[in-house]
Design an enzyme around this catalytic site. Structure first.
Site, PDB file in Angstrom:
ATOM      1  N   CYS A  26     -23.154  -3.887 -10.900  1.00 27.94           N
ATOM      2  CA  CYS A  26     -22.954  -5.074 -11.720  1.00 27.94           C
ATOM      3  C   CYS A  26     -24.132  -6.020 -11.514  1.00 27.94           C
ATOM      4  O   CYS A  26     -24.477  -6.349 -10.381  1.00 27.94           O
ATOM      5  CB  CYS A  26     -21.643  -5.756 -11.320  1.00 27.94           C
ATOM      6  SG  CYS A  26     -21.365  -7.330 -12.166  1.00 27.94           S
ATOM      7  N   CYS A  29     -22.792  -9.488  -9.701  1.00 26.79           N
ATOM      8  CA  CYS A  29     -22.360  -9.579  -8.302  1.00 26.79           C
ATOM      9  C   CYS A  29     -22.799  -8.414  -7.411  1.00 26.79           C
ATOM     10  O   CYS A  29     -22.596  -8.452  -6.203  1.00 26.79           O
ATOM     11  CB  CYS A  29     -20.845  -9.722  -8.228  1.00 26.79           C
ATOM     12  SG  CYS A  29     -19.942  -8.206  -8.609  1.00 26.79           S
ATOM     13  N   CYS A  75     -16.124  -5.974 -14.515  1.00 31.37           N
ATOM     14  CA  CYS A  75     -16.328  -5.800 -13.085  1.00 31.37           C
ATOM     15  C   CYS A  75     -15.098  -6.361 -12.378  1.00 31.37           C
ATOM     16  O   CYS A  75     -14.674  -7.479 -12.656  1.00 31.37           O
ATOM     17  CB  CYS A  75     -17.585  -6.540 -12.645  1.00 31.37           C
ATOM     18  SG  CYS A  75     -17.819  -6.562 -10.854  1.00 31.37           S
ATOM     19  N   CYS A  78     -16.239  -9.761 -10.106  1.00 31.18           N
ATOM     20  CA  CYS A  78     -16.633 -11.047 -10.706  1.00 31.18           C
ATOM     21  C   CYS A  78     -16.107 -11.255 -12.124  1.00 31.18           C
ATOM     22  O   CYS A  78     -16.331 -12.300 -12.707  1.00 31.18           O
ATOM     23  CB  CYS A  78     -18.145 -11.196 -10.673  1.00 31.18           C
ATOM     24  SG  CYS A  78     -19.010 -10.105 -11.827  1.00 31.18           S
ATOM     25  N   CYS A  98     -18.794   3.021 -22.179  1.00 33.94           N
ATOM     26  CA  CYS A  98     -19.946   2.599 -22.966  1.00 33.94           C
ATOM     27  C   CYS A  98     -20.343   1.210 -22.452  1.00 33.94           C
ATOM     28  O   CYS A  98     -19.654   0.224 -22.706  1.00 33.94           O
ATOM     29  CB  CYS A  98     -19.528   2.567 -24.427  1.00 33.94           C
ATOM     30  SG  CYS A  98     -20.857   2.394 -25.586  1.00 33.94           S
TER      31      CYS A  98
END
Length: 124
Positions: A26, A29, A75, A78, A98
């Site tokens: 991510c 984060c 995510c 976060c 995707c």
């Protein structure tokens, strides 16, 4: 884009053609989300994966925007928007995560994963 839940245009992301061994984390984060080994060419214009590093790292949220029902992926740490998951991927999972390139940071195999608590110079 990440916290506003937007989508980048297809075929413009910098990670679409990334094929080196490693982990896609991510961008917000640093949580590891996908491995290169699960990445495949979907022809959609976005990096696509068959499964996350850990199911607990990706949260699924029903998305009813644009007059359709989809499953948004966020995510788990976060809550940043990553993309969507569809049931039209290849075996073994038949899933296609995707994901927006802009939502990810690529870490080549053997390199340290990002620590969001450190500044760019490695200090807290």
């Amino acid at each position: 884009m990440l916290l506003a839940h937007g989508t980048e245009a297809p075929f413009c992301g910098t990670l679409l053609d990334e094929k080196r061994a490693g982990v896609f984390c991510c961008r917000e984060c640093g949580l590891p989300l996908f491995r290169t080994a699960t990445k495949f060419e979907s022809g959609t214009g976005w990096p696509s994966f068959t499964q996350p590093v850990d199911e607990a790292h990706v949260r699924a949220v029903e998305d009813r925007a644009y007059g359709m029902v989809r499953v948004e992926t966020r995510c788990a740490r976060c809550d940043s928007h990553q993309g969507h998951v569809f049931p039209d991927g290849p075996a073994p999972t038949r899933l296609r995560y995707c994901i927006n390139s802009i939502a990810l940071t690529f870490v080549p195999e053997g390199e340290r994963l990002p620590d969001p608590l450190l500044r760019g110079d490695g200090t807290a």
